[in-house]
Design an enzyme around this catalytic site. Structure first.
Site, PDB file in Angstrom:
ATOM      1  N   GLY A  12      50.081  29.325  49.960  1.00 24.10           N
ATOM      2  CA  GLY A  12      48.690  29.064  49.576  1.00 24.10           C
ATOM      3  C   GLY A  12      48.631  28.368  48.232  1.00 24.10           C
ATOM      4  CB  SER A  14      46.827  23.364  48.644  1.00 25.68           C
ATOM      5  OG  SER A  14      45.994  24.291  49.302  1.00 25.68           O
ATOM      6  CB  VAL A  64      51.295  33.022  55.692  1.00 20.73           C
ATOM      7  CG1 VAL A  64      51.518  31.970  54.626  1.00 20.73           C
ATOM      8  CG2 VAL A  64      49.912  33.652  55.571  1.00 20.73           C
ATOM      9  CG  ASN A  90      48.568  32.685  45.872  1.00 20.79           C
ATOM     10  OD1 ASN A  90      47.909  33.369  45.093  1.00 20.79           O
ATOM     11  ND2 ASN A  90      48.064  31.601  46.462  1.00 20.79           N
ATOM     12  CB  SER A 148      44.016  42.490  44.649  1.00 18.70           C
ATOM     13  OG  SER A 148      42.696  42.657  44.180  1.00 18.70           O
ATOM     14  CB  SER A 150      41.270  44.893  45.883  1.00 17.27           C
ATOM     15  OG  SER A 150      40.206  44.199  45.305  1.00 17.27           O
ATOM     16  CE1 TYR A 161      41.817  40.012  49.769  1.00 15.94           C
ATOM     17  CE2 TYR A 161      40.859  41.626  48.270  1.00 15.94           C
ATOM     18  CZ  TYR A 161      41.589  40.479  48.478  1.00 15.94           C
ATOM     19  OH  TYR A 161      42.106  39.789  47.404  1.00 15.94           O
ATOM     20  CE  LYS A 165      45.491  40.371  48.720  1.00 16.79           C
ATOM     21  NZ  LYS A 165      46.397  39.320  48.237  1.00 16.79           N
ATOM     22  CB  ILE A 194      40.678  35.021  39.714  1.00 19.63           C
ATOM     23  CG1 ILE A 194      41.580  36.206  39.316  1.00 19.63           C
ATOM     24  CG2 ILE A 194      41.162  33.708  39.090  1.00 19.63           C
ATOM     25  CD1 ILE A 194      41.629  36.544  37.852  1.00 19.63           C
ATOM     26  CG  ASN A 199      35.740  34.916  43.854  1.00 17.43           C
ATOM     27  OD1 ASN A 199      35.544  33.737  43.565  1.00 17.43           O
ATOM     28  ND2 ASN A 199      36.546  35.694  43.171  1.00 17.43           N
TER      29      ASN A 199
HETATM   30  N1  LIG Z   1      40.147  35.251  43.327  1.00 17.47           N
HETATM   31  C1  LIG Z   1      40.230  36.552  43.096  1.00 17.47           C
HETATM   32  O1  LIG Z   1      39.325  37.150  42.488  1.00 17.47           O
HETATM   33  C2  LIG Z   1      41.411  37.310  43.522  1.00 17.47           C
HETATM   34  C3  LIG Z   1      42.342  36.806  44.405  1.00 17.47           C
HETATM   35  N2  LIG Z   1      43.414  37.563  44.766  1.00 17.47           N
HETATM   36  C4  LIG Z   1      44.400  37.046  45.692  1.00 17.47           C
HETATM   37  O2  LIG Z   1      44.884  35.826  45.223  1.00 17.47           O
HETATM   38  C5  LIG Z   1      45.393  35.078  46.310  1.00 17.47           C
HETATM   39  C6  LIG Z   1      44.926  33.649  46.176  1.00 17.47           C
HETATM   40  O3  LIG Z   1      43.523  33.612  46.350  1.00 17.47           O
HETATM   41  P1  LIG Z   1      42.560  32.642  45.528  1.00 17.47           P
HETATM   42  O4  LIG Z   1      43.342  31.623  44.824  1.00 17.47           O
HETATM   43  O5  LIG Z   1      41.627  33.472  44.779  1.00 17.47           O
HETATM   44  O6  LIG Z   1      41.712  32.007  46.706  1.00 17.47           O
HETATM   45  P2  LIG Z   1      41.690  30.546  47.349  1.00 17.47           P
HETATM   46  O7  LIG Z   1      40.815  30.654  48.542  1.00 17.47           O
HETATM   47  O8  LIG Z   1      41.372  29.538  46.315  1.00 17.47           O
HETATM   48  O9  LIG Z   1      43.191  30.349  47.771  1.00 17.47           O
HETATM   49  C7  LIG Z   1      43.741  31.017  48.864  1.00 17.47           C
HETATM   50  C8  LIG Z   1      44.912  30.211  49.318  1.00 17.47           C
HETATM   51  O10 LIG Z   1      45.519  30.842  50.442  1.00 17.47           O
HETATM   52  C9  LIG Z   1      45.664  29.876  51.465  1.00 17.47           C
HETATM   53  N3  LIG Z   1      45.650  30.487  52.766  1.00 17.47           N
HETATM   54  C10 LIG Z   1      44.670  31.207  53.343  1.00 17.47           C
HETATM   55  N4  LIG Z   1      45.025  31.566  54.582  1.00 17.47           N
HETATM   56  C11 LIG Z   1      46.263  31.059  54.790  1.00 17.47           C
HETATM   57  C12 LIG Z   1      47.152  31.076  55.871  1.00 17.47           C
HETATM   58  N5  LIG Z   1      46.836  31.686  57.016  1.00 17.47           N
HETATM   59  N6  LIG Z   1      48.341  30.446  55.755  1.00 17.47           N
HETATM   60  C13 LIG Z   1      48.663  29.801  54.606  1.00 17.47           C
HETATM   61  N7  LIG Z   1      47.853  29.751  53.544  1.00 17.47           N
HETATM   62  C14 LIG Z   1      46.663  30.369  53.640  1.00 17.47           C
HETATM   63  C15 LIG Z   1      44.487  28.948  51.270  1.00 17.47           C
HETATM   64  O11 LIG Z   1      44.685  27.720  51.926  1.00 17.47           O
HETATM   65  C16 LIG Z   1      44.481  28.827  49.766  1.00 17.47           C
HETATM   66  O12 LIG Z   1      45.418  27.875  49.328  1.00 17.47           O
HETATM   67  C17 LIG Z   1      44.927  35.799  47.565  1.00 17.47           C
HETATM   68  O13 LIG Z   1      46.002  36.536  48.098  1.00 17.47           O
HETATM   69  C18 LIG Z   1      43.859  36.747  47.059  1.00 17.47           C
HETATM   70  O14 LIG Z   1      43.768  37.900  47.847  1.00 17.47           O
HETATM   71  C19 LIG Z   1      43.623  38.809  44.276  1.00 17.47           C
HETATM   72  C20 LIG Z   1      42.735  39.344  43.403  1.00 17.47           C
HETATM   73  C21 LIG Z   1      41.567  38.652  42.961  1.00 17.47           C
HETATM   74  C1  LIG Z   2      37.753  37.990  46.464  1.00 19.45           C
HETATM   75  C2  LIG Z   2      37.274  38.963  45.457  1.00 19.45           C
HETATM   76  O1  LIG Z   2      36.400  38.391  44.563  1.00 19.45           O
HETATM   77  C3  LIG Z   2      38.389  39.488  44.659  1.00 19.45           C
HETATM   78  O2  LIG Z   2      39.466  39.795  45.490  1.00 19.45           O
HETATM   79  C4  LIG Z   2      40.146  40.705  44.907  1.00 19.45           C
HETATM   80  O3  LIG Z   2      41.224  41.067  45.303  1.00 19.45           O
HETATM   81  C5  LIG Z   2      39.451  41.226  43.703  1.00 19.45           C
HETATM   82  O4  LIG Z   2      39.406  42.581  43.724  1.00 19.45           O
HETATM   83  C6  LIG Z   2      38.103  40.654  43.807  1.00 19.45           C
HETATM   84  O5  LIG Z   2      37.253  41.553  44.467  1.00 19.45           O
END
Ligand SMILES: NC(=O)C1=CN([C@@H]2O[C@H](COP(=O)(O)OP(=O)(O)OC[C@H]3O[C@@H](n4cnc5c(N)ncnc54)[C@H](O)[C@@H]3O)[C@@H](O)[C@H]2O)C=CC1
Ligand SMILES: C[C@H](O)[C@@H]1OC(=O)[C@H](O)[C@@H]1O
Length: 259
Positions: A12, A14, A64, A90, A148, A150, A161, A165, A194, A199
């Site tokens: 993930g 990109s 994935v 990620n 997370s 979470s 979700y 995590k 983040i 979100n």
């Molecule tokens: N943004 C937040 O507040 C938080 C995010 N996270 C975790 O961080 C990680 C990254 O998320 P973010 O950057 O926030 O979101 P995002 O939506 O910007 O990025 C998610 C990435 O995962 C990829 N992805 C989704 N499904 C996929 C699949 N089936 N196969 C391959 N790639 C896939 C997407 O294409 C994207 O590149 C996630 O695991 C999320 O749970 C954890 C805590 C907080």
């Molecule tokens: C996607 C949510 O904003 C984000 O995902 C998490 O894992 C954090 O706890 C936030 O709730």
């Protein structure tokens, strides 16, 4: 440079947190491989950004949740760079939805992507690191998973979700034990809230956004770049060589802010 001539893969990668990790890894001297789900132009732009910095990068499409994506990604990296040093799990999804009427397909997909995907990917990366063997310094590689906050606390619209995590955190704890003898360290970062696409809709609600901001002692929501340093630190064997099975909250202090 903390990762000079190392090879770092990120799922993930990109956009969002994964992209920030990929770019910072390249700044720190790593050759980078990016897995992405479907947005080819975002993946191309991430690779372009890294090459513009003078770094090396490739991107490979793969869901994935499909077990075949994991060896395909690892093999592509070995073909391109000869080895892998750090694997960052990620990729993730969080389709917000209430509990009582949660559709089965949303539960299943969230578990398949976030937890099963992490398992397949980390297993494929670990097998490659084991086959490379330990270097003279005793290390064969490291795995960092994006879990997370979470994993530790709940969310009304995240009942499908948050268990994934917690599962990813648990996976790092168990793999730290399973892989320590092979010289592979496994750790987790636990981001708070983040600002990314995951979100965007949820935080479009001003009331919710200001409530979330108000919970954070450092006074702001996180940016993807806030995760890059902690991940690079955990990846770096000179800095974190005795750190395994650990989890690092990166949440601006949100978790400890009870009152
Ligand atoms: N943004 C937040 O507040 C938080 C995010 N996270 C975790 O961080 C990680 C990254 O998320 P973010 O950057 O926030 O979101 P995002 O939506 O910007 O990025 C998610 C990435 O995962 C990829 N992805 C989704 N499904 C996929 C699949 N089936 N196969 C391959 N790639 C896939 C997407 O294409 C994207 O590149 C996630 O695991 C999320 O749970 C954890 C805590 C907080
Ligand atoms: C996607 C949510 O904003 C984000 O995902 C998490 O894992 C954090 O706890 C936030 O709730």
């Amino acid at each position: 440079m903390l990762l000079k001539d190392k090879v770092l893969l990120v799922t993930g990668g990109s956009k969002g947190i994964g992209r920030a990790i990929a770019v910072q890894a390249a700044r720190q001297g790593a050759k980078v491989g990016i897995n992405y789900a479907g947005d080819e132009s975002a993946a191309e732009s991430a690779v372009k950004e890294i090459r513009a910095l003078g770094g090396e990068a490739f991107a490979l499409r793969g869901d994935v949740a499909d077990p075949a994506s994991a060896p395909a990604f690892v093999n592509a990296a070995v073909e391109a760079y000869g080895r892998i040093d750090t694997f960052v799990n990620n990729a993730g999804i969080c389709p917000f939805h209430g509990f009582l009427d949660m559709p089965v397909d949303v539960v299943d997909r969230t578990i398949k992507v976030n937890l099963n995907g992490a398992y397949y990917m980390c297993q494929a990366a670990a097998n490659q690191m084991v086959s490379q063997g330990k270097k003279a310094n005793g290390f064969a590689g490291s795995i960092v998973a994006v879990s997370s906050i979470s994993a530790l606390v709940g969310g009304e619209f995240q009942t499908h979700y948050t268990p994934t995590k917690a599962g990813v955190l648990s996976l790092m704890q168990s793999t730290a034990i399973a892989l320590g003898k092979h010289g592979i360290r496994c750790n987790a970062v636990l981001p708070g809230t983040i600002l990314t696409d995951i979100n965007k809709d949820d935080l479009a609600d001003e009331k919710k956004r200001s409530y979330m901001e108000g919970r954070i002692p450092l006074g702001r929501l996180g940016q993807p770049e806030d995760l890059a340093g902690p991940v690079i630190f955990l990846a770096c064997e000179e800095m974190a060589g005795y750190v395994t099975g650990a989890s690092l909250l990166v949440d601006g202090g949100a978790f400890v802010n009870l009152q």
